[in-house]
Enzyme design. Sequence first.
Site, PDB file in Angstrom:
ATOM      1  N   HIS A  18       3.391  -6.624   2.772  1.00  0.00           N
ATOM      2  CA  HIS A  18       2.538  -7.753   3.144  1.00  0.00           C
ATOM      3  C   HIS A  18       3.181  -9.077   2.740  1.00  0.00           C
ATOM      4  CE1 HIS A  18       1.264  -8.199  -0.971  1.00  0.00           C
ATOM      5  NE2 HIS A  18       0.727  -6.994  -1.010  1.00  0.00           N
ATOM      6  N   HIS A  21       5.214  -9.277  -0.734  1.00  0.00           N
ATOM      7  CA  HIS A  21       6.558  -8.678  -0.722  1.00  0.00           C
ATOM      8  C   HIS A  21       7.513  -9.550   0.104  1.00  0.00           C
ATOM      9  CE1 HIS A  21       3.670  -5.154  -0.673  1.00  0.00           C
ATOM     10  NE2 HIS A  21       4.218  -5.058  -1.871  1.00  0.00           N
ATOM     11  N   CYS A 126      -3.120   4.989 -17.641  1.00  0.00           N
ATOM     12  CA  CYS A 126      -3.678   4.483 -16.377  1.00  0.00           C
ATOM     13  C   CYS A 126      -2.801   5.010 -15.249  1.00  0.00           C
ATOM     14  CB  CYS A 126      -3.708   2.959 -16.356  1.00  0.00           C
ATOM     15  SG  CYS A 126      -4.145   2.356 -14.704  1.00  0.00           S
ATOM     16  N   CYS A 129      -1.208   2.218 -13.017  1.00  0.00           N
ATOM     17  CA  CYS A 129      -0.034   1.521 -13.572  1.00  0.00           C
ATOM     18  C   CYS A 129       1.083   2.487 -13.929  1.00  0.00           C
ATOM     19  CB  CYS A 129      -0.387   0.768 -14.845  1.00  0.00           C
ATOM     20  SG  CYS A 129      -1.668  -0.433 -14.659  1.00  0.00           S
ATOM     21  N   CYS A 143      -8.307  -0.603 -18.299  1.00  0.00           N
ATOM     22  CA  CYS A 143      -6.951  -1.058 -17.974  1.00  0.00           C
ATOM     23  C   CYS A 143      -7.039  -2.510 -17.523  1.00  0.00           C
ATOM     24  CB  CYS A 143      -6.380  -0.193 -16.857  1.00  0.00           C
ATOM     25  SG  CYS A 143      -5.078  -1.034 -15.954  1.00  0.00           S
ATOM     26  N   HIS A 146      -6.215  -2.764 -13.561  1.00  0.00           N
ATOM     27  CA  HIS A 146      -7.064  -2.116 -12.551  1.00  0.00           C
ATOM     28  C   HIS A 146      -8.551  -2.128 -12.896  1.00  0.00           C
ATOM     29  CE1 HIS A 146      -3.051  -0.537 -11.656  1.00  0.00           C
ATOM     30  NE2 HIS A 146      -3.491  -0.511 -10.411  1.00  0.00           N
ATOM     31  N   LYS A 295      -7.313 -12.659  -4.573  1.00  0.00           N
ATOM     32  CA  LYS A 295      -6.212 -11.712  -4.497  1.00  0.00           C
ATOM     33  C   LYS A 295      -6.319 -10.952  -3.181  1.00  0.00           C
ATOM     34  CE  LYS A 295      -4.054  -8.376  -7.434  1.00  0.00           C
ATOM     35  NZ  LYS A 295      -4.025  -7.539  -8.575  1.00  0.00           N
ATOM     36  N   LYS A 298      -7.069  -4.692   0.460  1.00  0.00           N
ATOM     37  CA  LYS A 298      -7.498  -3.998   1.663  1.00  0.00           C
ATOM     38  C   LYS A 298      -9.009  -4.083   1.814  1.00  0.00           C
ATOM     39  CE  LYS A 298      -4.927  -0.084   3.427  1.00  0.00           C
ATOM     40  NZ  LYS A 298      -4.616   1.300   3.180  1.00  0.00           N
TER      41      LYS A 298
HETATM   42  N1  MSP Z   1       7.793  -0.761  -7.875  1.00  0.00           N
HETATM   43  C1  MSP Z   1       7.459  -1.828  -8.722  1.00  0.00           C
HETATM   44  C2  MSP Z   1       8.660  -2.713  -8.988  1.00  0.00           C
HETATM   45  C3  MSP Z   1       9.810  -1.991  -9.588  1.00  0.00           C
HETATM   46  S1  MSP Z   1      11.141  -3.071  -9.826  1.00  0.00           S
HETATM   47  C4  MSP Z   1      12.286  -2.192 -10.603  1.00  0.00           C
HETATM   48  C5  MSP Z   1       6.371  -2.680  -8.093  1.00  0.00           C
HETATM   49  N2  MSP Z   1       6.262  -2.626  -6.780  1.00  0.00           N
HETATM   50  S2  MSP Z   1       5.196  -3.470  -5.901  1.00  0.00           S
HETATM   51  O1  MSP Z   1       5.282  -2.962  -4.562  1.00  0.00           O
HETATM   52  O2  MSP Z   1       3.930  -3.450  -6.508  1.00  0.00           O
HETATM   53  O3  MSP Z   1       5.759  -4.905  -5.844  1.00  0.00           O
HETATM   54  C6  MSP Z   1       5.349  -5.918  -6.717  1.00  0.00           C
HETATM   55  C7  MSP Z   1       6.014  -7.186  -6.262  1.00  0.00           C
HETATM   56  O4  MSP Z   1       5.649  -7.475  -4.893  1.00  0.00           O
HETATM   57  C8  MSP Z   1       5.632  -8.429  -7.002  1.00  0.00           C
HETATM   58  O5  MSP Z   1       6.298  -8.553  -8.217  1.00  0.00           O
HETATM   59  C9  MSP Z   1       6.024  -9.474  -5.991  1.00  0.00           C
HETATM   60  O6  MSP Z   1       7.399  -9.582  -5.919  1.00  0.00           O
HETATM   61  C10 MSP Z   1       5.508  -8.868  -4.715  1.00  0.00           C
HETATM   62  N3  MSP Z   1       4.106  -9.161  -4.530  1.00  0.00           N
HETATM   63  C11 MSP Z   1       3.122  -8.259  -4.236  1.00  0.00           C
HETATM   64  N4  MSP Z   1       1.958  -8.937  -4.078  1.00  0.00           N
HETATM   65  C12 MSP Z   1       2.149 -10.250  -4.252  1.00  0.00           C
HETATM   66  C13 MSP Z   1       1.363 -11.401  -4.043  1.00  0.00           C
HETATM   67  N5  MSP Z   1       0.091 -11.352  -3.725  1.00  0.00           N
HETATM   68  N6  MSP Z   1       1.969 -12.595  -4.159  1.00  0.00           N
HETATM   69  C14 MSP Z   1       3.296 -12.713  -4.398  1.00  0.00           C
HETATM   70  N7  MSP Z   1       4.058 -11.653  -4.565  1.00  0.00           N
HETATM   71  C15 MSP Z   1       3.493 -10.417  -4.764  1.00  0.00           C
HETATM   72  O7  MSP Z   1       5.714  -3.412  -8.806  1.00  0.00           O
END
Ligand code: MSP
Length: 641
Positions: A18, A21, A126, A129, A143, A146, A295, A298
């Site tokens: 989304h 990412h 958790c 997490c 947690c 969550h 935030k 879904k």
């Molecule tokens: N798999 C772990 C990361 C491991 S790194 C060795 C993880 N994955 S995640 O899919 O949850 O990705 C988290 C990251 O996605 C955040 O740190 C950020 O880079 C991005 N984002 C996900 N949601 C976000 C927002 N709402 N806003 C900005 N970025 C965020 O954690």
Amino acid sequence: MNRFYITTPIYYVNARPHLGHSYSTMVADALVRLHRLQGEEAFFVTGSDEHGDKIVQAAEKVGKDPQSFVDEISLLFQTLWPQLGIENYRFARTTDPAHAKIVQDLLQKVYDAGDIYFGEFSGHYCYGCERFYTEKELVDGLCPQHLTSPALISEKNYFFKMSKYLPWLKEYIETHPDFIRPERYRSEALGMLEAGALDDLCISRPKTRLTWGIDLPFDHNYVCYVWFDALLTYISALGGPSGTDFATFWPGEHLVAKDILKPHAVFWPAMLKSMGLPLYKHLNVHGYWLSRDTKMSKSLGNIVDPKAMADAYGIDAFRYYLFREMHFGSDASFSEENMVARINADLANDLGNLFSRVLAMAAKYCSSRAPKMGTLTEEDTVLVDLCSHAMQNFLQLFSAIKFAEGLESLWEFVRALNKYVDSQAPWALAKKNETERLATVMAVLLAGMRKIALCLWPVMPTASCTMLKQLGIDVDTQTVPCSMDYECTHFDALPEGQELALKSNIFPRRESKDEKKDKATKKEQNEAKAEENTTIDIGAFHALDIRVGTIEQAEKHPNADTILVLHIDFGSLGVRQILSGLAAYYKPEELVHKQVVALLNLKPRKIRGLVSNGMVLTAESDGKVVLLSPEHLVDNGGTVG
Ligand code: MSP
């Protein structure tokens, strides 16, 4: 040669990509481009984090085995990035066997160094997490991420002696102010270390509970904890510590959002230290993108789909908005309204307008060829100085991850160019036949526009190339268009005679939701009006006097071959003469005594000398005309309704 290596988080593949990412990955792409502009060899690593309970649970939910599930979702990430103008990366997957081998080698190394021990542990786990929480970390027993109640689990596991490295880490962060940036996250990391809530890190999961992971090399009854595995992607993507890319590119930088500060600010430096590897240079931490000020989730239905935005507004405009809107480190709220306003103000009005008016003038005054830059006046040199200043600021701010500020600084120059057009008024110079000055003014403008297009390459790669192409410079999004060091200090004119585009419309004005809504309402109103015009209400129908009558006499019109002259008996209303175009379909004698339906209160009409007092109703079938008649005989003059 200087080198630049940066990573995005390795995203979980339990959900589709989304806006969040996409933002992190766009930032990595832009920073790599920025460093390439400065003559460095640069690339980034992104990828998918595919092991752990979370993934197994998500796969089970949709009735798939973990491997096909992760293959599918990982592919969504892999296909999305090029659709957002993202290039210059390696995509790493934690289920790649080469990665598993490097993780095992490093685990063995840490184990051999005595930094891993086996112990019993009971704690609050958790599943969301994928980690244990200490009593102190829980918020009201829940947690903190969550807000769910963790499970109390007691089991034997392997632990990484993280606590051994915490005092060193605290000092390191204190003495390296740039290690974690911006400052607020550095303080947050120090806060974690000072709170004393951190312990050794459990780095295994018994296979009785989880098999979807990398086997511990020293105990095959256990798999590796997903974070220990995923963090190592940052170096396995370089071929591991003995790979040549590692020697060339490590240490690099990381880019994450605030949600995963702890694993990156605490676990990872401790792991690197234990493995005897150099620490990363910077951890760059950004805030969260909120949608409708909350935030994205879904259940709230407020997840922003990056592909839909790029399709609706253009990849480049979408990217520009994200970089301009979020102040790196703070949360930002995504709103389409806001985006449209920003696109219209900065891109359509300021930048797009500059290109369209200057290229239109170049077509008019210079036959779309770059003119010769003559001697510069004081006004010109003020502009040239501003250009150099704005570019240097832009570069410096961008490198310091201050994207919004960097773009603002560049826009000072964009606006100055627009003002220069107004103050130098090329149209007036043309009128006065001041051809040399006109050429210089146009040359200054074109050179300035080129500088802007170059600076924007990291943020808007495709639009930057389009702008450069319009200035006669042939580039593609992957070819580095210049060297910034040179560009910041030299203000060269475009080569004289270089062919320019005849016109430009790079950033069309976009409609806001309100404008779209207004348009839709207007359309609806017009449609309703049109419908009003084509339909009648029942009153209008009742106004028609339609009756049944019997044809008494029928003959050909003496002066019109197609028309029959009918005399029809309408009972108490008497006999009427009605003319009808039936000659091609009926012989007059066939019609006599036939009952027909006719409209009587039609204005009388004269056709070739004979008057018609009404209209016989007919239907069309297979190109023929047939008379309408009642199903069985009725009284003449009977009404139809
Ligand atoms: N798999 C772990 C990361 C491991 S790194 C060795 C993880 N994955 S995640 O899919 O949850 O990705 C988290 C990251 O996605 C955040 O740190 C950020 O880079 C991005 N984002 C996900 N949601 C976000 C927002 N709402 N806003 C900005 N970025 C965020 O954690």
